[in-house]
Design an enzyme around this catalytic site. Structure first.
Site, PDB file in Angstrom:
ATOM      1  N   ARG A 177     -12.629  -1.370   6.169  1.00 10.58           N
ATOM      2  CA  ARG A 177     -14.001  -1.733   6.953  1.00 10.58           C
ATOM      3  C   ARG A 177     -14.895  -0.208   5.698  1.00 10.58           C
ATOM      4  O   ARG A 177     -14.940   0.850   5.970  1.00 10.58           O
ATOM      5  CB  ARG A 177     -14.737  -1.522   7.549  1.00 10.58           C
ATOM      6  CG  ARG A 177     -16.213  -1.882   8.570  1.00 10.58           C
ATOM      7  CD  ARG A 177     -16.537  -2.432   9.926  1.00 10.58           C
ATOM      8  NE  ARG A 177     -17.727  -3.220  10.223  1.00 10.58           N
ATOM      9  CZ  ARG A 177     -17.989  -3.593  11.251  1.00 10.58           C
ATOM     10  NH1 ARG A 177     -16.598  -3.538  11.968  1.00 10.58           N
ATOM     11  NH2 ARG A 177     -18.193  -3.992  11.016  1.00 10.58           N
ATOM     12  N   ARG A 218     -18.250  -7.241  10.628  1.00  9.41           N
ATOM     13  CA  ARG A 218     -16.494  -7.791  10.775  1.00  9.41           C
ATOM     14  C   ARG A 218     -16.900  -8.424  10.405  1.00  9.41           C
ATOM     15  O   ARG A 218     -15.082  -8.912   9.783  1.00  9.41           O
ATOM     16  CB  ARG A 218     -16.746  -7.108  11.857  1.00  9.41           C
ATOM     17  CG  ARG A 218     -15.108  -7.312  13.034  1.00  9.41           C
ATOM     18  CD  ARG A 218     -14.904  -7.383  14.078  1.00  9.41           C
ATOM     19  NE  ARG A 218     -13.705  -7.216  14.416  1.00  9.41           N
ATOM     20  CZ  ARG A 218     -12.588  -5.915  14.344  1.00  9.41           C
ATOM     21  NH1 ARG A 218     -13.203  -5.174  13.938  1.00  9.41           N
ATOM     22  NH2 ARG A 218     -11.671  -6.276  14.598  1.00  9.41           N
ATOM     23  N   ASN A 270      -5.685  -3.430   8.711  1.00  9.19           N
ATOM     24  CA  ASN A 270      -6.615  -3.678  10.313  1.00  9.19           C
ATOM     25  C   ASN A 270      -7.312  -4.210   9.416  1.00  9.19           C
ATOM     26  O   ASN A 270      -7.920  -3.794   8.283  1.00  9.19           O
ATOM     27  CB  ASN A 270      -6.866  -2.351  10.811  1.00  9.19           C
ATOM     28  CG  ASN A 270      -6.547  -1.650  11.395  1.00  9.19           C
ATOM     29  OD1 ASN A 270      -5.564  -2.160  12.099  1.00  9.19           O
ATOM     30  ND2 ASN A 270      -5.942  -0.167  11.321  1.00  9.19           N
ATOM     31  N   GLY A 314       1.150  -1.060   0.103  1.00  8.83           N
ATOM     32  CA  GLY A 314       0.172   0.105  -0.157  1.00  8.83           C
ATOM     33  C   GLY A 314       0.648   1.317  -0.648  1.00  8.83           C
ATOM     34  O   GLY A 314       0.561   2.869   0.385  1.00  8.83           O
ATOM     35  N   ALA A 315       1.850   1.223  -0.767  1.00 14.40           N
ATOM     36  CA  ALA A 315       3.270   2.079  -0.440  1.00 14.40           C
ATOM     37  C   ALA A 315       3.116   3.815  -1.076  1.00 14.40           C
ATOM     38  O   ALA A 315       2.875   4.016  -0.756  1.00 14.40           O
ATOM     39  CB  ALA A 315       3.955   1.913  -1.365  1.00 14.40           C
ATOM     40  N   ALA A 316       1.185   3.224  -1.786  1.00 16.08           N
ATOM     41  CA  ALA A 316       0.892   5.222  -2.688  1.00 16.08           C
ATOM     42  C   ALA A 316      -0.073   5.098  -1.556  1.00 16.08           C
ATOM     43  O   ALA A 316      -0.349   6.581  -1.649  1.00 16.08           O
ATOM     44  CB  ALA A 316       0.753   5.172  -3.483  1.00 16.08           C
ATOM     45  N   ARG A 351      -0.706   7.800  21.748  1.00 18.72           N
ATOM     46  CA  ARG A 351      -2.111   8.807  21.874  1.00 18.72           C
ATOM     47  C   ARG A 351      -2.311   8.756  23.223  1.00 18.72           C
ATOM     48  O   ARG A 351      -2.469   9.869  23.666  1.00 18.72           O
ATOM     49  CB  ARG A 351      -3.820   8.195  21.432  1.00 18.72           C
ATOM     50  CG  ARG A 351      -2.982   8.429  20.011  1.00 18.72           C
ATOM     51  CD  ARG A 351      -4.533   7.693  19.047  1.00 18.72           C
ATOM     52  NE  ARG A 351      -4.373   7.060  17.898  1.00 18.72           N
ATOM     53  CZ  ARG A 351      -4.869   6.583  16.480  1.00 18.72           C
ATOM     54  NH1 ARG A 351      -5.546   5.398  17.121  1.00 18.72           N
ATOM     55  NH2 ARG A 351      -5.078   7.601  15.597  1.00 18.72           N
ATOM     56  N   HIS A 392      -5.935  -4.313  18.790  1.00 22.01           N
ATOM     57  CA  HIS A 392      -5.941  -2.742  18.396  1.00 22.01           C
ATOM     58  C   HIS A 392      -7.483  -2.207  17.685  1.00 22.01           C
ATOM     59  O   HIS A 392      -7.846  -2.877  16.880  1.00 22.01           O
ATOM     60  CB  HIS A 392      -4.987  -2.580  17.105  1.00 22.01           C
ATOM     61  CG  HIS A 392      -4.780  -1.259  15.963  1.00 22.01           C
ATOM     62  ND1 HIS A 392      -4.785  -0.170  16.911  1.00 22.01           N
ATOM     63  CD2 HIS A 392      -5.456  -1.016  14.821  1.00 22.01           C
ATOM     64  CE1 HIS A 392      -4.736   1.082  16.084  1.00 22.01           C
ATOM     65  NE2 HIS A 392      -5.543   0.538  14.820  1.00 22.01           N
ATOM     66  N   ASN A 438     -10.282  -8.941   4.084  1.00 22.13           N
ATOM     67  CA  ASN A 438      -8.534  -9.131   4.228  1.00 22.13           C
ATOM     68  C   ASN A 438      -7.916 -10.222   4.613  1.00 22.13           C
ATOM     69  O   ASN A 438      -6.960 -10.135   4.265  1.00 22.13           O
ATOM     70  CB  ASN A 438      -8.360  -7.848   5.303  1.00 22.13           C
ATOM     71  CG  ASN A 438      -8.424  -6.840   5.124  1.00 22.13           C
ATOM     72  OD1 ASN A 438      -7.645  -6.017   4.404  1.00 22.13           O
ATOM     73  ND2 ASN A 438      -9.406  -5.751   5.373  1.00 22.13           N
TER      74      ASN A 438
END
Length: 330
Positions: free
Chosen positions: A93, A99, A132, A12-14, A163, A188, A106
């Site tokens: 999603r 889910r 995710n 997903g580099a771009a 965070r 996560h 994925n």
């Protein structure tokens, strides 16, 4: 003077996270100023023109440490000889999607990525999953890379931890460096447990320093759990720069010994620590000592902490059972 070279795959580099990430890897922020970098950048076929633009920009930065860029839509080529596989890309999603639908879509992606890592990556490969649902995506990839030791697979709760550290520092009116040993337990997801009892502010339990149980149990916990959604609502898209920063920090934790009196959160394969089912990818407090990653032992829970711990554990059990029923695990 460089004495090392690492080949890194980024999926997903771009995408937004990938775009915020690859320049920082190339500049030396992930592996340090003495490690040369080769980047294997993976994208879907329609995104290859955009990826070529990213590669052009990388060239235009003239990073001394960046020695090679490969842009490809071929998964096997992307994983060829890599020492680190940063699995950033995943299908988000969408409205109306259950889910289980997300896990199935994925699951197919991470099954193939695990197989490619198994067949083409370097013998010393390490895998860091960001896409995710990252815990269970990591579990699926690990399950399909049988020749890679399971302790080389990780999923990211670094952003959640950062965070949480920030929220505690702001509430206590202290510098961010005063907050240590901030653990995110579990998944996560919105069930994660940011453990303010075992976190420290200037060496004292954060719960004692802040001394506002209502804020800690309600505002703090929910703020950390829901921060990703809050960012989406505010800026119209998901966390990208902060996620990329967390990837840099998380991998750096895994390649650098941990300072005394500190720990970090990392999802890794459970060996039964804290009663977590063996084999689940679960976020634990970790330390790296003499090059070895260890789970911090003997942390204690009160009733509130144990309840939150069990909620996130049960969610991960449910995700595992779902993907198993879908045939995505052996």
């Amino acid at each position: 003077m460089t004495n090392n070279r690492v080949r890194v795959a980024v999926t997903g580099a771009a995408g937004q996270i990938g775009y915020a990430l690859v320049f920082r890897i190339a500049s030396g922020q992930m592996f340090g100023p003495n490690t040369e970098v080769e980047l294997n950048l993976l994208e879907l076929e329609p995104a290859l023109p955009s990826l070529e633009g990213v590669a052009m920009e990388l060239d235009d930065c003239a990073f001394p440490l960046l020695k090679r860029i490969v842009c490809t839509a071929d998964l096997n080529k992307a994983m060829d000889g890599v020492n680190w596989a940063l699995l950033v890309g995943s299908v988000p999603r969408k409205q109306g999607m259950e889910r289980s639908d997300l896990l199935q879509i994925n699951g197919g992606i991470f099954t193939k990525q695990g197989q490619a890592i198994n067949d083409y990556a370097s013998d010393d490969v390490r895998v860091f999953v960001v896409g995710n649902p990252c815990n269970t995506n990591c579990l699926i990839a690990m399950n399909h890379a049988k020749d890679v030791p399971s302790d080389r697979f990780y999923a990211m709760t670094t952003l959640d931890e950062l965070r949480a550290r920030t929220q505690l520092a702001k509430k206590a009116g202290v510098d961010i460096t005063a907050v240590t040993q901030m653990t995110i337990w579990g998944n996560h997801s919105a069930t994660q447990y940011p453990d303010f009892y075992n976190a420290k502010i200037n060496g004292t339990s954060a719960a004692r320093v802040i001394n506002d149980q209502t804020w800690l149990k309600e505002t703090f916990v929910s703020t950390v759990q829901q921060r990703g959604a809050a960012v989406i609502k505010a800026r119209g898209s998901s966390s990208a720069a902060s996620a990329a920063n967390a990837i840099i920090t998380g991998v750096n934790h895994l390649v650098t010994d941990t300072p005394a009196g500190e720990s970090f959160s990392m999802c890794r394969r459970s060996k039964g620590e804290y009663g977590v089912d063996e084999g689940l990818i679960f976020s634990f407090p970790c330390r790296r000592e003499h090059g070895e990653l260890k789970v911090v032992e003997n942390m204690e829970f009160n009733d509130f902490g144990r309840e939150r711990f069990n909620i996130t554990l049960n969610e991960l059990r449910s995700e595992r059972d779902t993907v198993k029923s879908l045939g995505l695990l052996d």
